[in-house]
Scaffold this motif. Structure first.
Motif, PDB file in Angstrom:
ATOM      1  N   ASN A   1      12.560  11.708  10.057  1.00 23.28           N
ATOM      2  CA  ASN A   1      11.596  12.535   9.334  1.00 23.28           C
ATOM      3  C   ASN A   1      10.659  11.689   8.473  1.00 23.28           C
ATOM      4  O   ASN A   1       9.457  11.974   8.384  1.00 23.28           O
ATOM      5  CB  ASN A   1      12.339  13.554   8.462  1.00 23.28           C
TER       6      ASN A   1
ATOM      7  N   ARG B   1       8.189  10.081  10.935  1.00 24.49           N
ATOM      8  CA  ARG B   1       7.236  11.056  11.477  1.00 24.49           C
ATOM      9  C   ARG B   1       6.174  11.448  10.451  1.00 24.49           C
ATOM     10  O   ARG B   1       5.023  11.705  10.800  1.00 24.49           O
ATOM     11  CB  ARG B   1       7.989  12.317  11.933  1.00 24.49           C
ATOM     12  N   ARG B   2       6.573  11.502   9.193  1.00 24.42           N
ATOM     13  CA  ARG B   2       5.624  11.896   8.144  1.00 24.42           C
ATOM     14  C   ARG B   2       4.877  10.711   7.552  1.00 24.42           C
ATOM     15  O   ARG B   2       4.154  10.853   6.576  1.00 24.42           O
ATOM     16  CB  ARG B   2       6.373  12.664   7.047  1.00 24.42           C
TER      17      ARG B   2
END
Length: 249
Positions: free
Chosen positions: A156, A159-160
């Motif tokens: 996460n 991805r961010r």
């Protein structure tokens, strides 16, 4: 019970493990089995879209973005393009759409649906899946909950486009509800066991230690002939090796 090819164009094997618990490895390897048919993209989200509120927010985007990606590299005059285009048309993610996905499968093939989110189905969702698919074989890969959560947090953060070296980012991500929920085996496993479904629970660690032995167990469970798996020892979507803040662990 040996799995047989479906006469109703529905999958007979379903992989439900948790996110970051080896389902992509399972998908890559089983898709190379000559008797298995897999959809154009992994994770159909049909059952969780129907029963899990969170999935309603993003599952349609997941489906359409994958279809658009596939159509970009497909000849518009081909039957495959028309098939992909038909899956993009409304309504999507209902029963007829799900059957349409598997309509491209030959009658002598065995369909496979691997969608990690299915593990979080409520009890009524588990019952519906088993009835809709006529008691399929269920494969559930189990990973240490802390290690699974850390792997998901890494994914996460990446991805961010946040910094893996920032402890504050790690702690913020670790507190997200989805991190805890995806590995809540204490809640999820009894729902599948209560249903008296035929579930094969597998340890994630065996993917690294004995990948071919693990695939042979799956073949025996599903009644599949022994096959060659050129990618059995390959890691799929491995997260980067970085220090994990002690507070997060």
């Amino acid at each position: 019970m040996t799995v047989q090819a479906s006469r109703t164009n529905l999958p007979r094997i379903v992989g439900i493990g948790a996110q970051k618990a080896g389902t992509s490895w399972l998908h890559v390897n089983l898709s190379s089995h000559p008797d298995i048919w897999v959809p154009p993209f992994k994770e159909l989200h049909f059952f969780d879209y129907k029963f899990c509120d969170d999935s309603k927010n993003w599952a349609p985007w997941h489906v359409r973005s994958n279809l658009k990606r596939l159509m970009k590299s497909t000849d518009p005059a081909s039957d495959r393009y028309l098939y992909l285009k038909s899956l993009e048309a409304d309504p999507i993610l209902n029963g007829n759409w799900y059957k349409k996905v598997f309509s491209a499968m030959a009658h002598d093939q065995i369909g496979l649906d691997i969608t990690p989110e299915y593990c979080a189905l409520p009890a009524e969702g588990v019952d519906f899946l088993l009835k809709f698919l006529h008691s399929p074989k269920i494969i559930y890969i189990i990973r240490d909950p802390v290690e699974r959560a850390i792997s998901q947090i890494k994914m996460n953060i990446t991805r961010r486009k946040k910094s893996l070296g920032d402890p504050a980012v790690w702690e913020m991500m670790a507190r997200e509800k989805v991190i805890r929920d995806r590995g809540d085996y204490l809640s999820y496993i009894p729902r599948w066991d209560r249903s008296h479904s035929d579930v094969l629970y597998l340890p994630f660690g065996e993917i690294e230690r004995n990948p071919l032995d693990l695939l042979r167990r799956i073949e025996a469970y599903c009644g599949l002939a022994a096959a060659d798996y050129p990618n059995a020892s390959s890691r799929v979507f491995a997260t980067p090796t970085v220090p994990v803040p002690d507070s997060v662990r």
